[in-house]
Structures are given as structure tokens and as C-alpha cells.
Design a protein around this motif. Structure first.
Motif, PDB file in Angstrom:
ATOM      1  N   LEU A   1      34.477  31.458  82.700  1.00 52.17           N
ATOM      2  CA  LEU A   1      34.694  31.607  81.236  1.00 52.17           C
ATOM      3  C   LEU A   1      35.980  32.606  81.271  1.00 52.17           C
ATOM      4  O   LEU A   1      36.723  32.848  80.104  1.00 52.17           O
ATOM      5  N   TYR A   2      36.258  33.378  82.422  1.00 52.21           N
ATOM      6  CA  TYR A   2      37.418  34.530  82.177  1.00 52.21           C
ATOM      7  C   TYR A   2      38.800  33.893  81.992  1.00 52.21           C
ATOM      8  O   TYR A   2      39.501  34.308  81.132  1.00 52.21           O
ATOM      9  N   ALA A   3      38.981  32.553  82.333  1.00 43.47           N
ATOM     10  CA  ALA A   3      40.143  31.783  82.207  1.00 43.47           C
ATOM     11  C   ALA A   3      40.460  31.552  80.766  1.00 43.47           C
ATOM     12  O   ALA A   3      41.420  30.980  80.227  1.00 43.47           O
ATOM     13  N   LYS A   4      39.490  31.522  80.058  1.00 42.09           N
ATOM     14  CA  LYS A   4      39.459  30.942  78.560  1.00 42.09           C
ATOM     15  C   LYS A   4      39.758  32.397  77.649  1.00 42.09           C
ATOM     16  O   LYS A   4      39.629  32.018  76.611  1.00 42.09           O
ATOM     17  N   LEU A   5      39.993  33.422  78.176  1.00 36.68           N
ATOM     18  CA  LEU A   5      39.934  34.780  77.650  1.00 36.68           C
ATOM     19  C   LEU A   5      41.429  34.960  77.376  1.00 36.68           C
ATOM     20  O   LEU A   5      42.060  34.986  78.590  1.00 36.68           O
ATOM     21  N   GLU A   6      42.042  35.121  76.501  1.00 37.69           N
ATOM     22  CA  GLU A   6      43.604  35.459  76.399  1.00 37.69           C
ATOM     23  C   GLU A   6      43.781  36.575  75.620  1.00 37.69           C
ATOM     24  O   GLU A   6      43.184  37.016  74.507  1.00 37.69           O
ATOM     25  N   LEU A   7      44.661  37.830  76.198  1.00 40.76           N
ATOM     26  CA  LEU A   7      44.768  38.917  75.677  1.00 40.76           C
ATOM     27  C   LEU A   7      46.144  38.971  75.076  1.00 40.76           C
ATOM     28  O   LEU A   7      47.113  38.679  75.869  1.00 40.76           O
ATOM     29  N   GLU A   8      46.304  39.399  73.789  1.00 44.93           N
ATOM     30  CA  GLU A   8      47.582  39.510  72.851  1.00 44.93           C
ATOM     31  C   GLU A   8      48.076  40.853  72.898  1.00 44.93           C
ATOM     32  O   GLU A   8      47.086  41.547  72.517  1.00 44.93           O
ATOM     33  N   ILE A   9      49.215  41.326  73.781  1.00 41.50           N
ATOM     34  CA  ILE A   9      49.707  42.521  73.399  1.00 41.50           C
ATOM     35  C   ILE A   9      51.161  42.508  72.709  1.00 41.50           C
ATOM     36  O   ILE A   9      51.735  41.508  72.702  1.00 41.50           O
ATOM     37  N   LEU A  10      51.317  43.698  71.906  1.00 37.58           N
ATOM     38  CA  LEU A  10      52.502  43.538  71.123  1.00 37.58           C
ATOM     39  C   LEU A  10      53.702  43.841  72.014  1.00 37.58           C
ATOM     40  O   LEU A  10      53.703  44.696  73.131  1.00 37.58           O
ATOM     41  N   GLU A  11      54.792  43.322  71.919  1.00 32.96           N
ATOM     42  CA  GLU A  11      56.069  43.452  72.759  1.00 32.96           C
ATOM     43  C   GLU A  11      56.345  45.003  72.639  1.00 32.96           C
ATOM     44  O   GLU A  11      56.697  45.383  73.713  1.00 32.96           O
ATOM     45  N   SER A  12      56.479  45.560  71.528  1.00 39.22           N
ATOM     46  CA  SER A  12      56.839  46.951  71.634  1.00 39.22           C
ATOM     47  C   SER A  12      55.775  47.870  72.407  1.00 39.22           C
ATOM     48  O   SER A  12      56.376  48.883  72.947  1.00 39.22           O
ATOM     49  N   SER A  13      54.431  47.609  72.281  1.00 43.58           N
ATOM     50  CA  SER A  13      53.596  48.424  73.049  1.00 43.58           C
ATOM     51  C   SER A  13      54.018  48.282  74.501  1.00 43.58           C
ATOM     52  O   SER A  13      53.687  49.247  75.357  1.00 43.58           O
ATOM     53  N   ALA A  14      54.277  47.063  74.981  1.00 48.28           N
ATOM     54  CA  ALA A  14      54.401  46.897  76.276  1.00 48.28           C
ATOM     55  C   ALA A  14      55.517  47.361  76.738  1.00 48.28           C
ATOM     56  O   ALA A  14      55.831  47.838  78.046  1.00 48.28           O
ATOM     57  N   LEU A  15      56.834  47.608  75.948  1.00 47.05           N
ATOM     58  CA  LEU A  15      57.824  48.221  76.410  1.00 47.05           C
ATOM     59  C   LEU A  15      57.731  49.820  76.683  1.00 47.05           C
ATOM     60  O   LEU A  15      58.669  50.597  77.414  1.00 47.05           O
ATOM     61  N   ASP A  16      56.587  50.414  75.955  1.00 41.75           N
ATOM     62  CA  ASP A  16      56.411  52.009  76.158  1.00 41.75           C
ATOM     63  C   ASP A  16      56.393  52.535  77.541  1.00 41.75           C
ATOM     64  O   ASP A  16      56.992  53.358  77.871  1.00 41.75           O
TER      65      ASP A  16
END
Length: 977
Positions: free
Chosen positions: A823-838
Motif C-alpha cells: 500500500l506504501y506505493a499508493k501513497l503520494e506526498l505533495e510538497i510545495l516547491e517554495s517549502s522544499a527550497l527552504d
């Protein structure tokens, strides 16, 4: 005197014959005067001796109403007739007597009538009987017609033959409607059978008749009656007629019910008052006790009253003899008895009982019963004992008080003193004989004048007095006395003055000392009041008085509609003065600075010291907030002015925080806090300045805090839900995923979107807890869908704060642990581009760790940040999400369309998948297909929906997008699938 007249005179006056002649014998002269009368006659006229009535005109004794008849009889007898007459006389003492007199003429030997001889007897009793019979007959006739009962007679066969007027009025029917069968038609139908049966039975058996039934009155109301009848028989025993009555007993019925209620109330009242009652019937020798009697004496109420021996056995030994003596008097029954005695109850407690008895006699005066009461007076006896102790105590106090008495006999002007009065005056009866003048002479002049005036008013007007005066004793000791006077009056004139003397010197001295103590206490209270409200060093108002003045100033603002400023001052550099020069120098500095600050304020403003080097100023009557700035500047100048103490040059400054009321509409304590907060900001700004409290910023913080509290409570109460927006391949029509979007099912406001509540938790630790709830809920839903055969992935948004937590991956593993790894492969985590750049290094490491568990990542809102190709290469996210702001306007804005072309090109270059969000129309979707983007989500495909609606939507979903004719991009670069 003629022989006959002489003989009659002898007979009348012969006392030996008085017992023979019990009647009144008398001789009356021809002119009507009394000549002789025997003892019986004297008794009739209430004379003690004959001389009282000798020669009295007899007709003067006869009542006026009968006097003419008597005079006529006397005249006729004087003419030779013998007559009798009944009349009334009034004796010498006023007694009225009926007399029957037989009168005969007395003749001389020559035949001449010389006197009248009368024999009279008292017929008062007979006359009374006759009058009573007449009255009785008249009353009976009147009674029959006026009594409230219905009187009737019936013939031997039972037919009604007569009814009185009351009967006709009561039923408002003519007599012929009743004669014969009577009032059967007026009897209540429920009562008629029994009434008829009983009447027929009485007539047939010739037995007394009595029955109760209801009769209909003239107004239609049925009322209860008691019908009674007795047969009237002749000498042979045959029935001549029936005589009967009907009595309206409705009130009696009501009274009987009321009596039963009254008896119940009496029992309750006896219980409350602890009074029992009893009655002993001497004719039947039986006794009746009330329930309270049984309770008081401790016997079973279901049993007969106890024998006297049982009672005596429980009476206190010291009271038994008196109890027996009173009981014997009670048995005699000739007078009422009362006794208080002690009695031991069932539980051994001693009671005081007051017993009373009274004899009851019938109309003939025969003793028929004894009745009485018994009351538990234990409480009263206790109170009496307490009162006796108090009385003895009072008597002892009076003795100790040594109050003397005096008396003046106003007729002799003699003055008398009691022994205690002599003692008060330091003398004795052997040394001094008191007189009015001598007694007055020992008073001081002012007191003497007052006493003389009071004595004059008492003597002349009967006015009492009560005075406190100063005088000397006979040995010259000055004392203060209280003297009172009571006036005894006789025939409106004062005859005696009595009163007391009391030496109250010690009391007065004590009172003076007490007054002095009160004055000292008031002075001490004033000092304490100052200490309680003022700073002991600077004598400025302290925190207590400041609070009161702030309240007053705030009320004044409300009344006048203006403003006030609360300024919080903290001295800069004061600690250095204390450390270098000592606390004594510091105190002097505070006193000097306080004086300068006070001078800088206006009249009506308040300056208070609330501790250490902190002061608060209240500036009132401000029209606007800028009105306080000149005053604040003066305060800063006053605090910063150099000062020389003990040849040492000193200088401090002040940092001031200010808040304005009512713009800052909080209470007094909050105003101080806000001013204090502003003061710290002025220190941070470099000191020696003032800073105005920002009400709007504070309000926003409070609102955010309140919102955060509500959101935390909502999570606790399970008010959050997840909605899911489908992700589809527009080219194939396949539904391959869904984005989990949080919603708040608010109990009052309804369903709220994230924009209404997520800003309040942004950058707050609670956002981590909320984010983990979203992941956990989405995982549970994902497993449920897979169990239903819906093989899709679910994406969840992860905030920057949550993603950058050191233990993010560990906590994620904990959330995943209940589920299979597939089931893990069916989970997708969305992160904001701006927060990833911090912190790209840290985020990149987290992504790699999660991908090792099989979890996919997507860069949300791609294109809105400042990413470079190098950053994109270092962020190993599998999916790029084109921000909806570009998708929404791409059909009209070439710039947005160019950006989307660029993102698709970057995704292809870096081997990433791409998906567009915000597809709201078929045209937008078809345009995306044309430029090489197959995957999309948005309102043009489906709005976010509850999880339970998702399966049905999938079943009916068909792609509305038409494939472009000239598309040349490879499918591997276009699809997420």
C-alpha cells in the motif's frame, strides 16, 4: 272599734297564728289605706315591720297597669260586694309579685261597712307557668311556620295531610302537589327506592321513621335531607297521624367532613405543640386519650389508656406524693387541677409534663365527665431555669453595681436615703441627716442649676428625669452621679418623688479613656490608610490606589466620551546607580525623579509607583491619542535631567509604553499589561523614548489564538473530514488517483474549506498533528478502497514545518506500520516547491528516505517558486504539478501557456511525470492534451467529494475530452500511468 274589726285585728297581729295563715291578711280602710297586715303580707311587700307601710295607700303598691281595676274593686267592696282580683304589686325593694286577692266588706254591729278585709296569696309561679304556656304555644305556632325544617303530618296510611309554609317556599310548589304521595317526585332518583321502602316499612310496622336522601330545591339543586317521623297514638294505641320533619343537612354533611379534617388538624397541632388531650366519662367510667397523650406518656396508641398505677410508677420519686394528692383531688371532680411533674420517657429521658383537668357538668349541675390536657413542657422548663439563672445573675449585678435609692415626701419635704446612697456620699446615717437643701448644696454650680430645674418640673408638672451630674461627697471627693426621678401623682398633684443614685465616676473615666483610644485609633487608621494606598518612599499612589483611580478615570471617559492614556515608565540605568552607589542613593534618586515626573504632569493626572523603578501615569481628558505626546515628552525630559546627590552626578532616562483607552477597550489590569508590553518595545528601540501599544496587532494575535483553540477542539471532537478530488488520464479516461483535501464540518457554520482555517495553524506545531491525522485518515481510506477493488493512489499535502521535523520519517513509518507494504506505493506526498527550497539538502534527504519505503513525491504549485534547474535536479520528486494559476488563464494568456510548455519540457528532460491542476473546462483539458499533458484534475473533471461518493463517481465517469488530431508527443512523456 267594732267587734268584728277587733277580732280580725287580733288574728292578723297574733304571731302564734302566723304559721297557720301563710296567706297575706290585711285590713284596708274605706279610703284605701292599709290598717293592718300579717307577717306573710309584710314579706310580700318587702317590709321588715308594719310601721313602714302603716296608712300607706294600698293602690300605690299596685302596678300602674292594674291600679284602675284595683281601685274599682275596692270601691265595689266598700259598697258591699265580695270580689276577687289578680294583679301585680311592686314591693318596697322593687320586687314585682303577682297577687290574687279576695276582698270582703267588714261591717259593724249596726251593719255599716267600716273596712275591707283582704286575703291575698302569691300566684307569681302560677302566672309564670300560664305565661310560659302561652308563650310556648305562640312560639310553637311561630316555630312551625318559621323553622328551617319542613314540618309535615300524614294520615295513618302514610298520605301527606299537612306541610308548613317553609316546605312550600323551599320547593316552590303548591300544597296540592305534595298532599297524598308527598315529595316522591322531588327525591333524587338514586335515593328514591330506599326512601320509599323505609317509609312503607315504618307505616306498616308503626315504627319510627328516619332516613337520609336528596331533595330537589326550587333552584334545581339537590340537597341532603334527614327525614324523621313518629306516630301519634290514641289511648288505645291506634295511630291517629304521623308527625314528621325534613331537615336540610347539606351543611351538616359539609361540617362533618370539615370536622373530620379539623380532627386530623387537631391531632397534627397537638403533635406540634406536644399537647395531648383526654376525657373520662364518669357515667360509663371509660377514658379516651388522643394520639399525642399516648406519645407523651410512652404507651401504645392501639391499647386502652393505662391504669394510674402505671403512670405513677414512671413519675419522678420526688413528685409522686404531690402527683397522688392532685390525682385524689381530680377524682373528687369539684374543681380544676393543675400539676407540673417530672416523668421518665421510654428511653429513660426525664420530661417535664404540665397536666390540667376540669370537671364537666350537665345542665342540671351534675358532674358527668372530667377532661384535661397533658403537655410536654421540658423545653419551657429549661427556658424557665435559664431565666431564673439570669434573674439571679441580674440581682447579683445590681448588688455589685451598688445603686442607691432616695425618696422625697413633697408634703413634709422629708428626704430619705438608702444605705448605698450614704456609702456613695462617703457618710453614714449616724454622721449625716439628709435634707433637700443640704443634698442640693453638694452639687457643682452647673449641675445644681440643672437639678433644681428638674426638681421643679417634677414637682409642678409631674415630669420624670434622668440626669448625669457632678457633685462632692461629704468628704470632699468629686464624683459623677447618675440620678433618676419617678413622680407619684394623686388627684393630679405630685405627692412623692423617688429615684436612684449611681456613682458613674469610673464609667465616665473609662469612657474618656475609650474616647481617647478611639481618637488614637482613628489616627492610626489614617496612617494605615496612607500606608495601604501610598508608596512609603515617594508618597505616590501605590498599585491599590492606582487601580481605583484607573476605574474612576475609565468611567469618566465613558461619561464624557473622550480618552485616557496609561503610560508605563521604567527607569533606564537605575540598576547601575544602585550597584555603584548603594540602595540609599538609589532611594534618594527615586524620590527626586518621582518629584520631577509629578511636576511634568497636569493637574488631574495621576502618577503612581508600582515597584522598584517602575511608575505608571494616567493621563485623562484626551480628545485624541496625539494629545498625550507633549506630556510624554515632558516625562522623558524630567526623567533624563541630570541630578547631583552627595556631590555625585547622576543621570538616568525612561522607557515608556503607552496604551489609549477606550481605543484599547480592555479592563484596567489588561491596560497595564499592554502598556508594559509597549514599554519593552521602547527599550528594544533604544530606550529614552515612548512606544504606543498596537491594538490591531494584538487583536489579530488574539483572533489567531482563539481560532487555533477552536481548531484544536474540532480535531478532538472529530469534526474534520477528508474530501477527495479525482485525478484522471484525459487521453485514456482512466481514474488513477485522488488528492485528499481536508474540510471542517463546523457544528454552526457548516462545511468549511481549508482557506477558512488552515492559515491559523500555519507554522504552528499543531499543524504537524493535523497533518498526521490527514495521512492516517487517507491511509485508512486507501486500504478500504483497495479492498473494494478500487486500485488508485492517494496524494496528501505535507506542510514545510511537518516535512522539516527531524523525526518526520520515523513518525511516517509509525503511521504506515498497520498497513501492508504494497500500500506504501499508493501513497503520494505533495510538497510545495517554495517549502522544499527552504532547506533543499534536508528535504532531498527526507525524500530519498521515503522513496526507499516506496512512497512517491510530487512538487505542488510548480512554477510559482524560484527553482533553478540545479534545484530541480537535486529534488528527486517523481511528479511536477502545474499550478492552477497558469492553467486557468492559458487559453487567453500566451505567457501562462508558454510557462506550461516549459514545465512539460522540463518534466520530459528530467524524466518526471507532469499533471495539471485547476482544469475547469473541456477546452482547457483538450488544450493540455494538445501540448502533451495527459493527466489532470479540477472542477472540469470533478469537484472534491466525500469518500463514500467516490466509487459511484468512478463507475459513471467517462472522459469528455477529444483527442487532438495533430498530437505528436510520446505517451510516455504525457501520462502518469
Amino acid at each position: 272599734m267594732p267587734n268584728l274589726l277587733s277580732n280580725l285585728t287580733k288574728i292578723i297581729n297574733d304571731t302564734s297564728l302566723h304559721h297557720v295563715f301563710s296567706e297575706c291578711l290585711k285590713l284596708i280602710s274605706l279610703d284605701g289605706r292599709l290598717m293592718q297586715m300579717n307577717t306573710a303580707g309584710l314579706a310580700l311587700v318587702e317590709a321588715d315591720r308594719f310601721e313602714q307601710i302603716h296608712n300607706v295607700s294600698v293602690d300605690s303598691l299596685v302596678d300602674e297597669a292594674y291600679r284602675p281595676a284595683f281601685v274599682d274593686m275596692h270601691r265595689r267592696v266598700c259598697n258591699g260586694e265580695q270580689l276577687s282580683l289578680s294583679f301585680k304589686i311592686t314591693g318596697l325593694r322593687g320586687r314585682s309579685t303577682w297577687m290574687e286577692m279576695r276582698a270582703s266588706p267588714v261591717r259593724a254591729e249596726s251593719g255599716e261597712i267600716v273596712a275591707v278585709f283582704g286575703i291575698s296569696r302569691n300566684i307569681t309561679a302560677r302566672k309564670n307557668i300560664e305565661q310560659a304556656l302561652q308563650d310556648s304555644e305562640q312560639r310553637f305556632r311561630t316555630l312551625i311556620e318559621t323553622i328551617p325544617q319542613q314540618v309535615w303530618t300524614a294520615n295513618p296510611e302514610g298520605g301527606i295531610t299537612y306541610v308548613n309554609q317553609r316546605t312550600l317556599e323551599y320547593f316552590a310548589v303548591p300544597s296540592e302537589h305534595i298532599f297524598g304521595s308527598g315529595w316522591e317526585h322531588l327525591i333524587h332518583s338514586d335515593d328514591l327506592p330506599e326512601a320509599r321502602r323505609r317509609w312503607h316499612l315504618a307505616v306498616s310496622d308503626v315504627s319510627p321513621y328516619e332516613v337520609e336522601f336528596r331533595l330537589r330545591r326550587h333552584d334545581g339543586e339537590y340537597r341532603w335531607h334527614l327525614a324523621s317521623a313518629l306516630p301519634l297514638r290514641n289511648q288505645a294505641g291506634a295511630v291517629l297521624q304521623w308527625f314528621g320533619t325534613n331537615t336540610d343537612i347539606s351543611l351538616s354533611k359539609q361540617h362533618a367532613a370539615a370536622l373530620r379534617d379539623s380532627e386530623r388538624n387537631l391531632i397534627a397541632a397537638q403533635a406540634r405543640a406536644k399537647i395531648g388531650s383526654w376525657r373520662r366519662d364518669l357515667q360509663t367510667n371509660s377514658s379516651v386519650w388522643s394520639a399525642e397523650m399516648y406519645r407523651i406518656f410512652g404507651f401504645d396508641a392501639d391499647a386502652t389508656p393505662p391504669a394510674i398505677e402505671q403512670l405513677i410508677a414512671k413519675v419522678h420519686l420526688e413528685d409522686q406524693a404531690q402527683f397522688i394528692a392532685v390525682y385524689e383531688t381530680y377524682l373528687d371532680g369539684q374543681r380544676a387541677c393543675q400539676l407540673d411533674f417530672r416523668y421518665f420517657s421510654q428511653d429513660g429521658a426525664m420530661l417535664w409534663i404540665e397536666a390540667k383537668s376540669e370537671p364537666l357538668f350537665d345542665s342540671a349541675g351534675t358532674l358527668i365527665a372530667l377532661t384535661g390536657t397533658a403537655q410536654d413542657i421540658s423545653e419551657r422548663k429549661r427556658i424557665e431555669q435559664d431565666l431564673e439563672v439570669s434573674r439571679q445573675f441580674l440581682a447579683e449585678c445590681q448588688s455589685i453595681a451598688q445603686i442607691g435609692g432616695w425618696e422625697i415626701d413633697l408634703q413634709t419635704r422629708k428626704l430619705t436615703w438608702t444605705e448605698e446612697t450614704y456609702r456613695i456620699h462617703d457618710t453614714s446615717p449616724a454622721e449625716f441627716t439628709p435634707t433637700v437643701d443640704a443634698g442640693i448644696s453638694y452639687f457643682l454650680p452647673e449641675s445644681r442649676t440643672r437639678l433644681q430645674a428638674a426638681l421643679a418640673h417634677a414637682t409642678e408638672r409631674g415630669e420624670a428625669y434622668d440626669l448625669e451630674l457632678e457633685k462632692f461627697t461629704l468628704k470632699g471627693r468629686k464624683i459623677i452621679v447618675r440620678t433618676t426621678c419617678h413622680v407619684t401623682m394623686q388627684d393630679g398633684k405630685a405627692i412623692r418623688l423617688t429615684g436612684i443614685f449611681q456613682d458613674i465616676t469610673e464609667q465616665k473615666m473609662s469612657q474618656l479613656a475609650l474616647n481617647n483610644a478611639y481618637l488614637e485609633l482613628e489616627r492610626s487608621n489614617g496612617m494605615l490608610e496612607h500606608i495601604a494606598h501610598y508608596d512609603p518612599l515617594t508618597h505616590l499612589p501605590n498599585r491599590v490606589l492606582l487601580a481605583d483611580r484607573m476605574q474612576q478615570a475609565m468611567l469618566q471617559c465613558q461619561r464624557r466620551g473622550n480618552s485616557l492614556a496609561v503610560a508605563f515608565l521604567d527607569l533606564d540605568g537605575f540598576k547601575t546607580v544602585n550597584d555603584l552607589h548603594g540602595h540609599s542613593m538609589g532611594d534618594e534618586l527615586l524620590i527626586a525623579v518621582a518629584g520631577r515626573l509629578r511636576t511634568a504632569l497636569r493637574e488631574g493626572d495621576t502618577l503612581a509607583r508600582i515597584g522598584g523603578d517602575e511608575f505608571v501615569a494616567i493621563l485623562t481628558d484626551l480628545e485624541n491619542s496625539k494629545d498625550c505626546e507633549p506630556i510624554l515628552s515632558r516625562l522623558l525630559s524630567a526623567a533624563a535631567e541630570p541630578l547631583t546627590l552627595h556631590h555625585v552626578d547622576l543621570q538616568v532616562s525612561a522607557s515608556i509604553g503607552v496604551t489609549i483607552y477606550p481605543q484599547d477597550g480592555v479592563d484596567a489590569e489588561q491596560l497595564l499589561r499592554h502598556a508594559d508590553q509597549a514599554m519593552y518595545l521602547s527599550k528594544q528601540a533604544g530606550k529614552n523614548c515612548f512606544h504606543l501599544f498596537d491594538v490591531a496587532q494584538d487583536t489579530a494575535i488574539k483572533v489567531q489564538r482563539d481560532d487555533l483553540t477552536q481548531i484544536q477542539r474540532a480535531l478532538m471532537h472529530r469534526e474534520f473530514v477528508l474530501y477527495y478530488q479525482p485525478k484522471v488520464n484525459m487521453r485514456s479516461g482512466q481514474v488513477f488517483g485522488a488528492e485528499a483535501l481536508i474540510r471542517w464540518q463546523h457544528p454552526v457554520k457548516g462545511l468549511l474549506t481549508p482557506a477558512n482555517f488552515l492559515p491559523a495553524v500555519e507554522n504552528h506545531l499543531f499543524s504537524i498533528e493535523l497533518g498526521e491525522w490527514v495521512i492516517a485518515t487517507a491511509l485508512a481510506q486507501l486500504q478500504q478502497w483497495h479492498a473494494q477493488g478500487i486500485e488508485i493512489s492517494v496524494s496528501v499535502n505535507v506542510g514545510a514545518l511537518q516535512l522539516q521535523q527531524p523525526d518526520f520519517t520515523q513518525r511516517l513509518e509509525s503511521l504506515l506500520s498497520p498497513y501492508p507494504r504494497s500500500l506504501y506505493a499508493k501513497l503520494e506526498l505533495e510538497i510545495l516547491e517554495s517549502s522544499a527550497l527552504d532547506d533543499i539538502e534536508k528535504v532531498s534527504k527526507v525524500i530519498h528516505l521515503c522513496q526507499a519505503m516506496g512512497i512517491r513525491f510530487a512538487l505542488d504549485d510548480f512554477g510559482t517558486g524560484y527553482s533553478s534547474l540545479r534545484y530541480l535536479k537535486r529534488l528527486p520528486a517523481e511528479v511536477l504539478k502545474i499550478d492552477q494559476s497558469f492553467v486557468r488563464d492559458m487559453l487567453d494568456d500566451e505567457g501562462d501557456l508558454a510557462i506550461i510548455h516549459g514545465v512539460i519540457g522540463l518534466a520530459s528532460a528530467f524524466n518526471r511525470s507532469v499533471i495539471a491542476e485547476g482544469v475547469e473546462s473541456i477546452e482547457s483539458g483538450e488544450k493540455l492534451l494538445a501540448i502533451g499533458c495527459d493527466s489532470a484534475q479540477g472542477y472540469g473533471i470533478a469537484r472534491p467529494m466525500p469518500a463514500e461518493a467516490f466509487p459511484a463517481w468512478i463507475r459513471q465517469w467517462q472522459s469528455p475530452f477529444k483527442l487532438p488530431q495533430n498530437s505528436t508527443l510520446k505517451a510516455s512523456h504525457q501520462s502518469l500511468v
